[in-house]
Motif scaffolding. Structure first.
Motif, PDB file in Angstrom:
ATOM      1  N   VAL A  55     -11.198  -3.443   0.264  1.00  0.00           N
ATOM      2  CA  VAL A  55     -12.338  -3.484   1.180  1.00  0.00           C
ATOM      3  C   VAL A  55     -12.827  -4.927   1.345  1.00  0.00           C
ATOM      4  CG1 VAL A  55     -14.648  -2.574   1.621  1.00  0.00           C
ATOM      5  CG2 VAL A  55     -12.966  -1.167   0.424  1.00  0.00           C
ATOM      6  N   VAL A  56     -12.793  -5.693   0.262  1.00  0.00           N
ATOM      7  CA  VAL A  56     -13.175  -7.115   0.331  1.00  0.00           C
ATOM      8  C   VAL A  56     -12.201  -7.848   1.250  1.00  0.00           C
ATOM      9  CG1 VAL A  56     -13.272  -9.268  -1.001  1.00  0.00           C
ATOM     10  CG2 VAL A  56     -14.317  -7.183  -1.925  1.00  0.00           C
ATOM     11  N   ARG A  57     -10.940  -7.563   1.085  1.00  0.00           N
ATOM     12  CA  ARG A  57      -9.944  -8.262   1.921  1.00  0.00           C
ATOM     13  C   ARG A  57     -10.180  -7.941   3.401  1.00  0.00           C
ATOM     14  NH1 ARG A  57      -6.292  -6.349  -2.143  1.00  0.00           N
ATOM     15  NH2 ARG A  57      -4.930  -5.295  -0.634  1.00  0.00           N
ATOM     16  N   GLU A  58     -10.488  -6.676   3.686  1.00  0.00           N
ATOM     17  CA  GLU A  58     -10.763  -6.294   5.084  1.00  0.00           C
ATOM     18  C   GLU A  58     -11.983  -7.049   5.629  1.00  0.00           C
ATOM     19  OE1 GLU A  58      -9.200  -4.810   7.458  1.00  0.00           O
ATOM     20  OE2 GLU A  58      -7.555  -4.485   6.044  1.00  0.00           O
ATOM     21  N   PHE A 110     -21.082  -1.823  -3.168  1.00  0.00           N
ATOM     22  CA  PHE A 110     -20.677  -3.225  -3.314  1.00  0.00           C
ATOM     23  C   PHE A 110     -20.367  -3.601  -4.766  1.00  0.00           C
ATOM     24  CE2 PHE A 110     -23.141  -2.984   0.574  1.00  0.00           C
ATOM     25  CZ  PHE A 110     -22.289  -3.623   1.463  1.00  0.00           C
ATOM     26  N   SER A 111     -20.435  -2.619  -5.653  1.00  0.00           N
ATOM     27  CA  SER A 111     -20.329  -2.965  -7.083  1.00  0.00           C
ATOM     28  C   SER A 111     -19.002  -3.636  -7.413  1.00  0.00           C
ATOM     29  CB  SER A 111     -20.532  -1.724  -7.941  1.00  0.00           C
ATOM     30  OG  SER A 111     -19.560  -0.769  -7.608  1.00  0.00           O
ATOM     31  N   ASP A 112     -17.985  -3.295  -6.669  1.00  0.00           N
ATOM     32  CA  ASP A 112     -16.656  -3.814  -6.970  1.00  0.00           C
ATOM     33  C   ASP A 112     -16.260  -4.994  -6.063  1.00  0.00           C
ATOM     34  OD1 ASP A 112     -14.582  -3.576  -8.683  1.00  0.00           O
ATOM     35  OD2 ASP A 112     -13.442  -2.170  -7.432  1.00  0.00           O
ATOM     36  N   VAL A 172     -12.958  -9.963   4.836  1.00  0.00           N
ATOM     37  CA  VAL A 172     -12.542 -11.341   5.126  1.00  0.00           C
ATOM     38  C   VAL A 172     -11.736 -11.383   6.422  1.00  0.00           C
ATOM     39  CG1 VAL A 172     -11.111 -13.264   4.335  1.00  0.00           C
ATOM     40  CG2 VAL A 172     -12.628 -12.083   2.713  1.00  0.00           C
ATOM     41  N   TYR A 173     -10.841 -10.442   6.595  1.00  0.00           N
ATOM     42  CA  TYR A 173     -10.021 -10.465   7.820  1.00  0.00           C
ATOM     43  C   TYR A 173     -10.915 -10.290   9.051  1.00  0.00           C
ATOM     44  CZ  TYR A 173      -6.451  -9.769   4.268  1.00  0.00           C
ATOM     45  OH  TYR A 173      -5.675  -9.910   3.152  1.00  0.00           O
ATOM     46  N   ARG A 174     -11.935  -9.460   8.912  1.00  0.00           N
ATOM     47  CA  ARG A 174     -12.850  -9.256  10.053  1.00  0.00           C
ATOM     48  C   ARG A 174     -13.611 -10.535  10.389  1.00  0.00           C
ATOM     49  NH1 ARG A 174     -13.834  -4.001   8.360  1.00  0.00           N
ATOM     50  NH2 ARG A 174     -15.702  -4.573   7.175  1.00  0.00           N
ATOM     51  N   LEU A 175     -14.049 -11.237   9.355  1.00  0.00           N
ATOM     52  CA  LEU A 175     -14.826 -12.450   9.670  1.00  0.00           C
ATOM     53  C   LEU A 175     -13.913 -13.551  10.229  1.00  0.00           C
ATOM     54  CD1 LEU A 175     -14.925 -15.156   7.560  1.00  0.00           C
ATOM     55  CD2 LEU A 175     -15.667 -13.360   6.014  1.00  0.00           C
ATOM     56  N   MET A 176     -12.661 -13.549   9.800  1.00  0.00           N
ATOM     57  CA  MET A 176     -11.724 -14.520  10.388  1.00  0.00           C
ATOM     58  C   MET A 176     -11.540 -14.236  11.876  1.00  0.00           C
ATOM     59  SD  MET A 176      -8.862 -14.764   7.371  1.00  0.00           S
ATOM     60  CE  MET A 176      -7.869 -16.045   8.148  1.00  0.00           C
ATOM     61  N   ARG A 177     -11.415 -12.946  12.197  1.00  0.00           N
ATOM     62  CA  ARG A 177     -11.260 -12.572  13.609  1.00  0.00           C
ATOM     63  C   ARG A 177     -12.494 -12.976  14.418  1.00  0.00           C
ATOM     64  NH1 ARG A 177      -7.503  -9.422  15.544  1.00  0.00           N
ATOM     65  NH2 ARG A 177      -5.902  -8.673  14.118  1.00  0.00           N
ATOM     66  N   PHE A 178     -13.649 -12.793  13.805  1.00  0.00           N
ATOM     67  CA  PHE A 178     -14.906 -13.160  14.474  1.00  0.00           C
ATOM     68  C   PHE A 178     -14.835 -14.608  14.956  1.00  0.00           C
ATOM     69  CE2 PHE A 178     -19.108 -15.182  14.086  1.00  0.00           C
ATOM     70  CZ  PHE A 178     -19.889 -14.382  14.905  1.00  0.00           C
TER      71      PHE A 178
END
Ligand code: GLC
Length: 581
Positions: free
Chosen positions: A176-179, A121-123, A181-187
């Motif tokens: 990876v951060v963008r992914e 998660f460092s980045d 976010v996209y996953r939580l939007m789908r949720f």
């Protein structure tokens, strides 16, 4: 064919302050569910709900610790599902807040990120090395005061936070951060919600290098907005978000965008570019700034309001779409800021609603506006908002006297908009059985829903009529916008034109009657479509209309001469030049 979100008027619910169902002094989801029939009675078609996710509430939920959990003060996921079911059963759409410029510092991603430089998660966040002398990487000031950087010894680095230190900025350069976010939007879309209001979305793309900027006068810090807003990757990120999530849902999107220009907004909302549906711009909220920025005692000028709104209306008339608002949870109450909160409170509340809802775009108004709720005057220590508390400290440090600070807070504190909804004259305004988290406005005995429901001339009943009209009338939904230059500086009028239909919207900002020169022959007035002044429907139409204080009237015109798709008479043409820009 217009989309549902182009026809709907949105009602903004600030969950903490709408309705408390369990007697802890904080509004909650069951409280909202218990009032769905009220929303239906009012006649709105969509709700924007401020954040309800797990949060330490440093910035009232705009600091999210878990995007998939409901904050227990608001209830459970089952309560959420029940609320959504009830809204949908009443044909009301639900748009949620998406806060992904930053998380809470309590989010597990940040807790891991702050531990070391080589963690998965460092980045996830924006880390930078100190300068040679150990100070922050640059001189940016955070929105809520102090430096925009905070040092973490475990990493020997600073993290960026454009808002409070409890709101570290996510690193959108990291795919990876963008992914995530996209996953939580789908949720949330998969739960059945109808769209997102995207918090400070045009701040996602940061510059590659963090250079110093010229300091603000009287401050040790610099304003980051000019180099952060609408950054280099902004359009690419939004397009990617569309591609990865939005295109699969019928969802609506509105991006909150400080420092966006009409040209940029047109690009963000051009349907052909597949980014967002609309944006919340801020230009009209800047017109009463003063020496200390937003915290000021400056009163707006109507000419500035007209010029700003006209500019946005014209810019997005053909391509793109406007989100319309005069107030929200970050702004003062509209009637106090742009109307008259005293003698003409009801008239000015009705006029401002008409001005807003009849423009082209999707209107949003805040809970309580339909009662003409006003700003609140609390003892300074009673303010809860992080922005207000910081401002009180900073203004005092900058040498402002207590009386001035108090006046600026009365005028501009975000808590003005956040006091509990005034349901009735019962204890705590019928909001809760317990003392609320933020004081109720003491004027609740006079200004409350129960009282207004008993009176046909109330602000509430006017909103009902206006909503019924604006959400079904094709000219209001889809018609072109035409500015009208009026000789009288206290009147804002404009035209909406669609096919053969032409409306003239007239809004007086004067506390006394004004004589308004009709920009058409009186014979060209076909009928009064709507008016906040009871006498208007029966009054003869003459060349000069005497407008009541803060009157709003919509007239249908039957002029036959066609000029570029909008029929106007010679006199009309002479006076309908766009307001000077
Ligand atoms: C937006 C929100 C505001 C919040 C800020 C930081 O402007 O509307 O309430 O404080 O973003 O998330």
């Amino acid at each position: 064919m217009s989309k549902w979100w182009q026809r709907a008027v949105f009602y903004q619910i600030y969950p903490q302050s709408f309705k408390d169902s369990d007697g802890d002094g904080i509004g909650d989801l069951r409280g909202i569910t218990s009032k769905v029939s009220y929303l239906h009675e009012l006649g709105i078609q969509a709700v924007w709900l401020n954040p309800i996710y797990a949060s330490p509430m440093i910035d009232n939920g705009y600091d999210i610790a878990d995007y998939r959990q409901i904050n227990p003060v608001y209830g459970t996921m089952a309560d959420f599902e029940e609320m959504l079911t009830q809204l949908h059963a009443h044909q009301i759409k639900l748009v949620m807040d998406l806060v992904v410029n930053h998380t809470s510092d309590q989010h597990p991603w940040f807790q891991a990120s702050r531990q070391s430089r080589d963690d998965p998660f460092s980045d996830y966040y924006i880390w930078a090395d100190p300068r040679a002398d150990g100070s922050a990487p640059n001189n940016w000031g955070s929105t809520f005061g102090g430096s925009a950087w905070t040092y973490v010894p475990a990493r020997g680095q600073y993290y960026l936070h454009l808002f409070s230190p409890a709101q570290p900025d996510l690193n959108w350069r990291n795919p990876v951060v963008r992914e995530e976010v996209y996953r939580l939007m789908r949720f949330w879309f998969d739960k059945g919600i109808d769209g997102f209001r995207m918090d400070v979305i045009n701040l996602l793309s940061k510059p590659e290098h963090f250079e110093d900027r010229p300091k603000d006068p009287g401050s040790e810090y610099a304003d980051f907005y000019p180099v952060v807003a609408n950054g280099p990757e902004m359009h690419a990120y939004l397009h990617e978000m569309y591609d990865r999530v939005l295109k699969d849902y019928e969802g609506m999107t509105v991006g909150e965008m400080p420092h966006v220009t009409p040209d940029e907004a047109k690009r963000y909302t051009d349907p052909a570019r597949h980014e967002l549906n609309m944006v919340f711009q801020f230009d009209h909220t800047y017109i009463d700034e003063g020496q200390y920025g937003k915290f000021s005692t400056v009163r707006f000028k109507l000419s500035d309001l007209k010029q700003t709104l006209d500019r946005w209306q014209l810019a997005l008339n053909e391509t793109g779409w406007n989100a319309l608002y005069l107030g929200n949870h970050d702004q003062p109450r509209v009637v106090s800021r742009f109307g008259d909160e005293h003698q003409h409170r009801e008239a000015s509340a009705k006029m401002l609603a008409t001005l807003l809802l009849c423009q082209k775009g999707t209107p949003f108004f805040l809970q309580g506006d339909e009662l003409g709720m006003t700003n609140v005057h609390l003892p300074l220590e009673a303010y809860r908002d992080i922005d207000t508390r910081n401002a009180i400290r900073m203004l005092s440090r900058q040498g402002c006297g207590v009386a001035d600070v108090r006046q600026m807070v009365y005028n501009k504190s975000r808590d003005n908009a956040r006091t509990p909804f005034q349901w009735s004259s019962a204890e705590h305004a019928g909001f809760s059985t317990h003392a609320p988290w933020l004081a109720v406005n003491p004027n609740f005995a006079a200004i409350n829903l129960a009282e207004q429901q008993t009176r046909t001339d109330s602000v509430f009943h006017y909103y009902q009529r206006l909503l019924a009209f604006c959400q079904t009338d094709e000219t209001i939904i889809a018609g072109d916008y035409r500015p009208v230059a009026t000789a009288d500086s206290a009147v804002y009028s404009y035209m909406r034109c669609h096919g053969e239909t032409r409306y003239l919207v007239i809004c007086s900002f004067a506390a006394t009657p004004v004589r308004y020169l009709l920009p058409v022959e009186p014979e060209a007035v076909a009928r009064v479509v709507l008016s906040s002044a009871e006498e208007r429907a029966h009054a003869a139409v003459t060349q000069y209309l005497t407008l009541a204080p803060f009157e709003a009237t919509v007239l249908a015109l039957n002029t036959n001469e066609e000029v570029s798709g909008c029929s106007v008479s010679g006199r009309w043409r002479a006076q309908s030049e766009p307001a000077q820009r």
